[in-house]
Design a protein around this motif. Sequence first.
Motif, short mmCIF file in Angstrom:
data_model
loop_
_atom_site.label_atom_id
_atom_site.label_comp_id
_atom_site.label_asym_id
_atom_site.label_seq_id
_atom_site.Cartn_x
_atom_site.Cartn_y
_atom_site.Cartn_z
N GLU A 180 0.84 -1.08 -0.10
CA GLU A 180 0.18 -0.13 0.12
C GLU A 180 0.89 1.23 0.03
N SER A 181 0.73 2.13 -0.85
CA SER A 181 1.69 3.18 -0.99
C SER A 181 1.38 4.52 -1.04
N HIS A 182 -0.13 5.00 -0.54
CA HIS A 182 -0.32 6.08 -0.71
C HIS A 182 -0.56 6.84 0.81
N THR B 123 11.73 3.06 0.98
CA THR B 123 11.49 4.52 0.59
C THR B 123 12.44 5.40 1.50
N ASP B 124 12.43 6.56 0.87
CA ASP B 124 12.80 7.50 1.47
C ASP B 124 12.43 8.07 2.74
N GLU B 125 10.97 7.73 2.94
CA GLU B 125 10.04 8.44 3.97
C GLU B 125 10.67 7.74 5.24
N CYS C 16 14.24 4.85 -2.02
CA CYS C 16 14.14 5.82 -3.04
C CYS C 16 13.44 6.99 -2.92
N SER C 17 13.49 8.24 -3.75
CA SER C 17 12.61 9.45 -3.63
C SER C 17 11.39 9.28 -4.25
N ASN C 18 10.81 10.45 -4.37
CA ASN C 18 9.42 10.60 -5.10
C ASN C 18 9.55 10.15 -6.56
N LYS D 253 -1.72 10.38 -7.01
CA LYS D 253 -0.48 10.99 -6.59
C LYS D 253 -0.21 12.54 -7.15
N LEU D 254 0.80 13.26 -6.53
CA LEU D 254 0.61 14.66 -7.03
C LEU D 254 0.84 14.94 -8.43
N ILE D 255 1.64 14.26 -9.19
CA ILE D 255 1.90 14.79 -10.66
C ILE D 255 0.56 14.50 -11.44
N PRO D 256 0.56 13.01 -11.49
CA PRO D 256 -0.90 12.63 -12.48
C PRO D 256 -1.90 13.35 -11.96
N LEU D 257 -2.37 13.37 -10.55
CA LEU D 257 -3.53 14.02 -10.25
C LEU D 257 -3.60 15.62 -10.67
N MET D 258 -2.44 16.26 -10.73
CA MET D 258 -2.39 17.61 -11.12
C MET D 258 -2.51 17.69 -12.55
N VAL D 259 -1.96 16.96 -13.22
CA VAL D 259 -1.91 16.97 -14.92
C VAL D 259 -3.32 16.65 -15.27
N LEU E 76 -6.73 22.48 -8.71
CA LEU E 76 -5.47 21.86 -8.28
C LEU E 76 -5.23 22.05 -6.80
N PRO E 77 -5.78 20.89 -6.00
CA PRO E 77 -5.61 21.04 -4.66
C PRO E 77 -4.23 20.92 -3.97
N VAL E 78 -3.72 21.93 -3.67
CA VAL E 78 -2.33 22.18 -3.06
C VAL E 78 -2.40 22.23 -1.62
N TYR E 79 -1.70 21.07 -1.03
CA TYR E 79 -1.75 21.15 0.53
C TYR E 79 -0.91 22.22 1.34
N ARG F 37 10.43 18.20 4.06
CA ARG F 37 11.43 18.09 2.91
C ARG F 37 11.94 16.69 3.01
N TYR F 38 12.27 16.09 1.72
CA TYR F 38 13.06 14.74 1.40
C TYR F 38 14.12 15.30 0.64
N ALA F 39 15.27 14.82 0.79
CA ALA F 39 16.49 14.92 -0.29
C ALA F 39 17.28 13.73 0.05
O1 DAU Z 1 9.20 9.72 -1.14
C1 DAU Z 1 8.70 8.62 -1.66
C2 DAU Z 1 7.31 8.42 -1.29
O2 DAU Z 1 6.80 9.42 -2.09
C3 DAU Z 1 6.71 6.99 -1.59
O3 DAU Z 1 7.43 6.09 -0.65
C4 DAU Z 1 5.23 6.85 -1.58
O4 DAU Z 1 4.85 5.57 -1.99
C5 DAU Z 1 4.77 8.12 -2.76
O5 DAU Z 1 3.38 7.96 -2.51
C6 DAU Z 1 5.37 9.24 -2.63
O6 DAU Z 1 4.82 9.88 -0.98
P1 DAU Z 1 4.36 11.61 -1.19
O7 DAU Z 1 3.53 11.56 -0.01
O8 DAU Z 1 5.79 12.54 -1.15
O9 DAU Z 1 3.65 11.68 -2.48
P2 DAU Z 1 2.11 12.36 -2.93
O10 DAU Z 1 2.32 12.35 -4.52
O11 DAU Z 1 1.23 11.93 -2.08
O12 DAU Z 1 2.71 13.87 -2.29
C7 DAU Z 1 3.68 14.79 -2.91
C8 DAU Z 1 3.82 16.05 -2.36
O13 DAU Z 1 2.45 16.80 -2.88
C9 DAU Z 1 3.47 16.08 -0.92
O14 DAU Z 1 4.14 16.91 -0.29
C10 DAU Z 1 2.02 16.18 -0.54
C11 DAU Z 1 1.73 17.15 -1.77
N1 DAU Z 1 0.21 16.81 -2.34
C12 DAU Z 1 -0.21 15.67 -2.76
C13 DAU Z 1 -1.52 15.47 -3.35
C14 DAU Z 1 -1.86 14.07 -3.50
C15 DAU Z 1 -0.59 18.05 -2.45
O15 DAU Z 1 -0.15 19.12 -2.33
N2 DAU Z 1 -1.97 17.83 -3.10
C16 DAU Z 1 -2.36 16.58 -3.27
O16 DAU Z 1 -3.54 16.35 -3.87
#
Ligand code: DAU
Length: 338
Positions: A86-88, A127-129, A179-181, A191-197, A206-209, A281-283
Amino acid sequence: MNVLLTGGCGFIGTNLIRYILENKPDWKIVNLDLLTYAGNLENTLGLEKAYPGRYAFIRADIADSRAMAGIFSSDAFDLVLNLAAESHVDRSIEDAGVFIRTNVLGVQVLLDAAVKHKVKRFLQVSTDEVYGSLGPEGKFREDLPMAPNSPYSAAKASADLLVRAYVHTFGLDAVVTRCSNNYGPYQFPEKLIPLMVINASQGKELPVYGDGKNIRDWIYVDDHCRGIVAVAEKGRTGEAYNLGGDAEKQNIEIVRLILERLGRDESLLRYVKDRPGHDFRYAMDFSKSEAELGWRPEVDFPTGMRKTIQWYLDNRTWWEKILSGDYQSYYERMYANR
Ligand code: DAU
Ligand code: NAD
């Protein structure tokens, strides 16, 4: 080389299967996937025919010890690549139970089967998390203590510890990748990129947290796939290897780039309630992978984003099918009251 690859109908698994079939002609793959909401059998359609005798699919649950006993008894695997998870993060905040079941219990079941059936090498995709969150300075190194902050990352960290224990106690040859994102084709639209595209292409908000200033280190999925294979082939047993994209970006930068590429203006931007416990932040410091494996990321961020955005524009039917199913109710639950 006979490989059991789990989670092969998800985002990274799909890309990794294709990478291996194209680049490792003497590897055979059994793809084991439960086909949860994130697993899509369409992603691997046609591979049996395109690569005769080198690809097979089994639907099964990695946490089902009887099913795993049957599968490991019927085939001798040289290598297990465990991507099933489960990855989200947001889903893990909603309901942690299934994360513990798959990401912890499932890994224990696979490790037991690997020991019993004398698998030559086990690779856990982590994961880097697991390292937690960084402030504005510094990078994650493999020797940092783990400090996971979400139920997802705590479950992944637990799996890393189990792998370590099986190396020490049972002498299993196992390695871990962190690994990172990732971004690229076939990523589930939660996930962020496909959701926003997808939202931008439909003229949806586009919902930005939070304030959008959280930072992730983005890696094109093919670079992660190359890294997994490099660790499987050359990693030292019991070791973890960081893989990163060397591309730190604030979320808002990515969202603005997507708006620009899709010819939309900023009126679609919507700042919403932050994710609870949102890591800042992740790096990644991937110098160990560079020194020991000769691995570093090759796809730069602008090129990777161009390819990714184009893939989503060219593959509308792939994501339209997902959006018309259960995902719709997830989207309403997750974003309605934000
Ligand atoms: O770092 C590696 C991890 O990256 C993986 O282990 C996870 O499986 C993968 O889901 C991903 O986790 P994130 O939580 O970083 O990815 P996500 O795409 O959910 O969110 C990326 C960033 O964008 C995060 O700071 C939250 C933000 N975000 C995300 C969504 C879905 C938004 O601002 N709006 C959104 O709608
Ligand atoms: P994903 O959610 O797209 O795919 C997960 C796959 O695992 C799906 O096909 C699903 O059906 C399958 N699965 C889930 N539970 C299962 C079970 N009990 N038994 C068998 N199969 C099951 O995930 P992804 O983004 O491709 O991530 C793959 C792996 O890489 C995960 O372990 C994740 O923690 C790790 N990872 C992901 C990222 C990222 O940015 N996406 C970064 C670093 C590490």
